[in-house]
Design a protein around this motif. Structure first.
Motif, short mmCIF file in Angstrom:
data_model
loop_
_atom_site.label_atom_id
_atom_site.label_comp_id
_atom_site.label_asym_id
_atom_site.label_seq_id
_atom_site.Cartn_x
_atom_site.Cartn_y
_atom_site.Cartn_z
N LYS A 135 0.84 -1.20 0.00
CA LYS A 135 0.00 0.00 0.00
C LYS A 135 0.87 1.25 0.00
O LYS A 135 1.90 1.30 0.67
N THR A 183 0.67 5.41 0.64
CA THR A 183 -0.16 6.46 1.22
C THR A 183 0.64 7.76 1.24
O THR A 183 1.77 7.78 1.74
N LEU A 219 -3.19 6.00 -1.89
CA LEU A 219 -4.14 6.89 -1.21
C LEU A 219 -3.49 8.25 -1.00
O LEU A 219 -2.37 8.35 -0.49
N LEU A 240 -3.85 11.87 0.88
CA LEU A 240 -4.53 12.45 2.04
C LEU A 240 -4.00 13.86 2.29
O LEU A 240 -2.99 14.05 2.98
N SER A 280 -12.41 15.35 1.52
CA SER A 280 -11.13 14.66 1.34
C SER A 280 -10.01 15.29 2.15
O SER A 280 -8.89 14.78 2.18
N SER A 284 -8.05 16.35 5.58
CA SER A 284 -7.88 16.18 7.02
C SER A 284 -7.42 17.51 7.58
O SER A 284 -6.72 18.27 6.90
N ASN A 288 -14.11 11.08 4.23
CA ASN A 288 -14.28 9.94 3.32
C ASN A 288 -13.33 8.78 3.63
O ASN A 288 -13.19 7.87 2.83
N HIS A 289 -12.66 8.83 4.80
CA HIS A 289 -11.80 7.73 5.22
C HIS A 289 -12.03 7.43 6.69
O HIS A 289 -12.09 8.35 7.51
N SER A 290 -12.13 6.17 7.05
CA SER A 290 -12.28 5.81 8.46
C SER A 290 -10.90 5.63 9.08
O SER A 290 -9.93 5.26 8.40
N THR A 303 -9.59 2.05 8.67
CA THR A 303 -9.12 1.75 7.32
C THR A 303 -7.74 2.36 7.07
O THR A 303 -6.87 1.71 6.48
N LEU A 304 -7.55 3.58 7.53
CA LEU A 304 -6.25 4.24 7.35
C LEU A 304 -5.16 3.52 8.14
O LEU A 304 -4.04 3.34 7.65
N ARG A 357 -3.53 0.52 6.63
CA ARG A 357 -2.62 0.75 5.51
C ARG A 357 -1.16 0.85 5.97
O ARG A 357 -0.26 0.85 5.13
#
Length: 279
Positions: A154, A156, A185, A187, A201, A203, A231-233, A236-237, A240
């Motif tokens: 992954k 990020t 991803l 962020l 989107s 943070s 849009n991200h929990s 879930t983050l 990664r």
């Protein structure tokens, strides 16, 4: 008798400024494109490396080191992401140059590359123009994916800025994130959000504080609460970037890099830290 000072340009490639793209709403930030004066392809380099750019400043030759923002596959030119300083300096002079102005570019160098870590997952952490090497890496990984060589693990990217208009190449990075061949991803982290900054989107918080929140580690000293993108929990983050399997690449302001290193180096993610120590 003192010897004449040698000209550093003698070992550099003659080039020209091909263009400057100022970021909308951010007058102090721009992407500069530089190409060889001969029209030939640029020398090869690795994604994440830097190079030296020289130009005439009166009777002197000014030199600056810049991370390369373009991917290695962009063979006809380099791209650099630069902030104009508040006080006069060589970097600021580039903003006043016209297209076609002569420049000289040195050999690429540095070990801040994807090969620095063999861990399966990577988190890129940048603030401001520290995004440049990660732009290069992201563009390179996208090009590889399009050629059928897909990166494992992954990827990020956390990019911290003060205001949304400081987010360089946002649409391009979102497009890379939408590439079904890459688990990438993007962020964006806004440290000084305004009421109108309600994009799901984004943070909210300094990028180092967002990272500490994701790693479930103590903060770096900013008492303001972190608000993750809607849009991200959080779960879930966090999935990664598992401890012991994730490389944390850091680039940006010295204070940010130092703060992250201080909090992470003795944590389960410590062996995955990748950064250039320039202080």
């Amino acid at each position: 008798m003192s010897q004449a000072k040698s000209d550093p340009r003698q070992d550099m490639l003659p080039c020209r400024l091909a263009g400057m793209e100022a970021l909308a709403g951010a007058e102090q930030l721009a992407l500069f494109t530089v190409e060889p004066a001969s029209g030939e392809p640029i020398p090869p380099f690795q994604a994440g490396q830097y190079t030296t750019v020289a130009f005439e400043q009166g009777s002197d030759v000014a030199m600056r080191y810049y991370s390369i923002a373009s991917g290695p596959e962009q063979a006809q030119s380099w791209q650099f992401f630069i902030r104009k300083p508040d006080k006069p300096g060589a970097t600021g002079e580039l903003f006043d140059m016209e297209p076609g102005s002569p420049l000289w570019v040195g050999q690429a160098g540095g070990a801040f590359t994807l090969e620095r870590s063999s861990l399966p997952h990577r988190v890129f952490v940048a603030n401001g123009t520290g995004l440049a090497p990660f732009l290069s890496m992201s563009r390179h990984l996208r090009a590889q994916a399009e050629q059928g060589s897909v990166a494992s693990g992954k990827l990020t990217l956390l990019h911290g800025v003060c205001r949304p208009q400081d987010l360089a190449c946002r649409s391009e990075l979102e497009a890379i994130a939408d590439n079904s061949k890459l688990d990438f991803l993007y962020l964006p982290c806004i440290s000084r959000p305004q009421e109108e900054d309600v994009d799901s989107s984004f943070s909210h918080g300094r990028v180092e504080e967002v990272l500490m929140h994701l790693l479930n580690l103590p903060g770096c000293g900013d008492s303001r609460p972190v608000k993750l993108a809607a849009n991200h929990s959080l779960d879930t983050l966090r999935q990664r970037m598992p401890a012991g399997e994730t490389a944390l690449f850091l680039c940006g302001a010295t204070d940010m890099v130092k703060a992250v290193v201080a909090q992470v180096e003795s944590s389960p993610w410590g062996d995955g830290l990748v950064y250039e120590k320039y202080w």
